[in-house]
Design a protein around this motif. Structure first.
Motif, PDB file in Angstrom:
ATOM      1  N   LEU A  80      45.745  40.485  41.422  1.00 44.23           N
ATOM      2  CA  LEU A  80      45.572  41.269  40.203  1.00 44.23           C
ATOM      3  C   LEU A  80      45.267  40.343  39.040  1.00 44.23           C
ATOM      4  N   LEU A  81      44.148  40.583  38.363  1.00 49.86           N
ATOM      5  CA  LEU A  81      43.889  39.904  37.102  1.00 49.86           C
ATOM      6  C   LEU A  81      44.771  40.611  36.080  1.00 49.86           C
ATOM      7  N   ALA A 103      37.858  32.768  36.333  1.00 46.86           N
ATOM      8  CA  ALA A 103      38.749  33.582  37.166  1.00 46.86           C
ATOM      9  C   ALA A 103      38.099  33.890  38.516  1.00 46.86           C
ATOM     10  N   VAL A 104      36.821  34.166  38.520  1.00 46.83           N
ATOM     11  CA  VAL A 104      36.107  34.427  39.771  1.00 46.83           C
ATOM     12  C   VAL A 104      36.172  33.189  40.666  1.00 46.83           C
ATOM     13  N   ARG A 105      35.926  32.015  40.091  1.00 45.62           N
ATOM     14  CA  ARG A 105      36.016  30.773  40.877  1.00 45.62           C
ATOM     15  C   ARG A 105      37.434  30.554  41.391  1.00 45.62           C
ATOM     16  N   GLY A 114      38.230  39.207  46.620  1.00 45.23           N
ATOM     17  CA  GLY A 114      38.084  39.982  45.400  1.00 45.23           C
ATOM     18  C   GLY A 114      39.425  40.130  44.717  1.00 45.23           C
ATOM     19  N   PHE A 115      39.428  40.907  43.650  1.00 46.74           N
ATOM     20  CA  PHE A 115      40.660  41.149  42.910  1.00 46.74           C
ATOM     21  C   PHE A 115      40.545  42.462  42.156  1.00 46.74           C
ATOM     22  N   VAL A 116      41.669  42.932  41.665  1.00 45.34           N
ATOM     23  CA  VAL A 116      41.695  44.152  40.861  1.00 45.34           C
ATOM     24  C   VAL A 116      42.073  43.785  39.426  1.00 45.34           C
ATOM     25  N   VAL A 117      41.714  44.695  38.533  1.00 47.54           N
ATOM     26  CA  VAL A 117      41.974  44.520  37.099  1.00 47.54           C
ATOM     27  C   VAL A 117      42.574  45.807  36.571  1.00 47.54           C
ATOM     28  N   ALA A 118      43.661  45.691  35.834  1.00 50.78           N
ATOM     29  CA  ALA A 118      44.242  46.832  35.120  1.00 50.78           C
ATOM     30  C   ALA A 118      43.890  46.627  33.649  1.00 50.78           C
ATOM     31  N   SER A 119      42.956  47.415  33.143  1.00 46.19           N
ATOM     32  CA  SER A 119      42.346  47.160  31.846  1.00 46.19           C
ATOM     33  C   SER A 119      42.797  48.110  30.748  1.00 46.19           C
ATOM     34  N   ASP A 120      42.924  47.542  29.559  1.00 43.55           N
ATOM     35  CA  ASP A 120      43.025  48.327  28.332  1.00 43.55           C
ATOM     36  C   ASP A 120      41.750  49.188  28.256  1.00 43.55           C
ATOM     37  N   PRO A 121      41.847  50.440  27.813  1.00 44.39           N
ATOM     38  CA  PRO A 121      40.653  51.280  27.732  1.00 44.39           C
ATOM     39  C   PRO A 121      39.535  50.654  26.889  1.00 44.39           C
ATOM     40  N   ASN A 122      39.888  49.927  25.851  1.00 43.18           N
ATOM     41  CA  ASN A 122      38.869  49.318  24.994  1.00 43.18           C
ATOM     42  C   ASN A 122      38.141  48.165  25.673  1.00 43.18           C
ATOM     43  N   ALA A 123      38.781  47.509  26.626  1.00 48.08           N
ATOM     44  CA  ALA A 123      38.168  46.381  27.326  1.00 48.08           C
ATOM     45  C   ALA A 123      37.407  46.818  28.574  1.00 48.08           C
ATOM     46  N   ALA A 124      37.525  48.073  28.965  1.00 48.86           N
ATOM     47  CA  ALA A 124      36.872  48.559  30.182  1.00 48.86           C
ATOM     48  C   ALA A 124      35.365  48.268  30.204  1.00 48.86           C
ATOM     49  N   PRO A 125      34.623  48.449  29.100  1.00 45.48           N
ATOM     50  CA  PRO A 125      33.191  48.125  29.151  1.00 45.48           C
ATOM     51  C   PRO A 125      32.909  46.659  29.468  1.00 45.48           C
ATOM     52  N   PHE A 150      39.975  48.537  37.925  1.00 46.32           N
ATOM     53  CA  PHE A 150      38.707  48.036  38.420  1.00 46.32           C
ATOM     54  C   PHE A 150      38.924  47.190  39.662  1.00 46.32           C
ATOM     55  N   ARG A 151      37.888  47.117  40.493  1.00 49.47           N
ATOM     56  CA  ARG A 151      37.842  46.200  41.623  1.00 49.47           C
ATOM     57  C   ARG A 151      36.636  45.282  41.429  1.00 49.47           C
ATOM     58  N   TYR A 152      36.843  44.029  41.738  1.00 52.09           N
ATOM     59  CA  TYR A 152      35.729  43.094  41.722  1.00 52.09           C
ATOM     60  C   TYR A 152      35.680  42.417  43.087  1.00 52.09           C
ATOM     61  N   THR A 153      34.517  42.499  43.732  1.00 57.00           N
ATOM     62  CA  THR A 153      34.328  41.885  45.037  1.00 57.00           C
ATOM     63  C   THR A 153      33.515  40.617  44.853  1.00 57.00           C
ATOM     64  N   LEU A 154      34.026  39.516  45.406  1.00 62.54           N
ATOM     65  CA  LEU A 154      33.316  38.245  45.297  1.00 62.54           C
ATOM     66  C   LEU A 154      32.092  38.268  46.194  1.00 62.54           C
ATOM     67  N   SER A 155      30.977  37.806  45.658  1.00 61.78           N
ATOM     68  CA  SER A 155      29.764  37.725  46.460  1.00 61.78           C
ATOM     69  C   SER A 155      29.756  36.402  47.219  1.00 61.78           C
ATOM     70  N   ASP A 156      28.971  36.354  48.271  1.00 59.69           N
ATOM     71  CA  ASP A 156      28.909  35.126  49.089  1.00 59.69           C
ATOM     72  C   ASP A 156      28.186  34.023  48.388  1.00 59.69           C
TER      73      ASP A 156
END
Length: 156
Positions: A80-81, A103-105, A114-125, A150-156
């Motif tokens: 979790l970020l 953070a991705v690195r 990958g990782f998930v993010v729990a975001s403030d509504p204002n930071a969602a964009p 959010f979910r972020y999947t790391l690319s190869d």
């Protein structure tokens, strides 16, 4: 104020936990939250030294000044970020993107896909612009404020 370009992202030290907590608080003022707005969150916004010692926490520093930071934790088996904050007067200057890229690195170095993010509504964009995909919202004790997941999947 011009800088000499001495910018780095480094591992945070537990002794600076209070400074990071203050930076997090200043960052929230960018969105116009009034003083005391997050009192409903209790200790969720606290950053004790043990948090910094026990989790990957990294600080963006330029010319000796901390401009932002991020932290990973584990939640329900996911990376979790947990935090990504940029000082209020530095938002919109590319600092968040630098932290995101680091953070991705870091997630990749941790062997994660990958990782998930729990975001403030204002930071969602911001997270959407970084390529994360929103999959849910979660209510909080404050009815007017929801977490955007959010979910972020790391690319190869």
């Amino acid at each position: 104020m011009p800088t000499n370009g001495a910018r780095r992202i480094r591992r945070a030290d537990p002794a600076e936990a209070g400074e990071l907590e203050a930076l997090q608080k200043r960052s929230s003022t960018h969105w116009g939250y009034p003083p005391g707005y997050f009192d409903w969150a209790g200790d969720a916004l606290a950053i004790p030294g043990a948090y910094v010692r026990n989790h990957p926490v990294f600080v963006l520093e330029e010319d000796g000044r901390s401009l932002g930071f991020y932290a990973f934790t584990e939640q329900d088996g996911n990376l979790l970020l947990d935090k990504l904050f940029v000082d209020a007067d530095e938002i919109g200057k590319g600092r968040g993107k630098l932290l995101w890229q680091h953070a991705v690195r870091t997630a990749r170095e941790l062997g994660r896909s990958g990782f998930v993010v729990a975001s403030d509504p204002n930071a969602a964009p911001f997270y959407a612009a970084m390529g994360a995909v929103q999959y849910a919202t979660k209510p909080t004790p404050e009815p007017s404020w929801t977490l955007h997941m959010f979910r972020y999947t790391l690319s190869d």
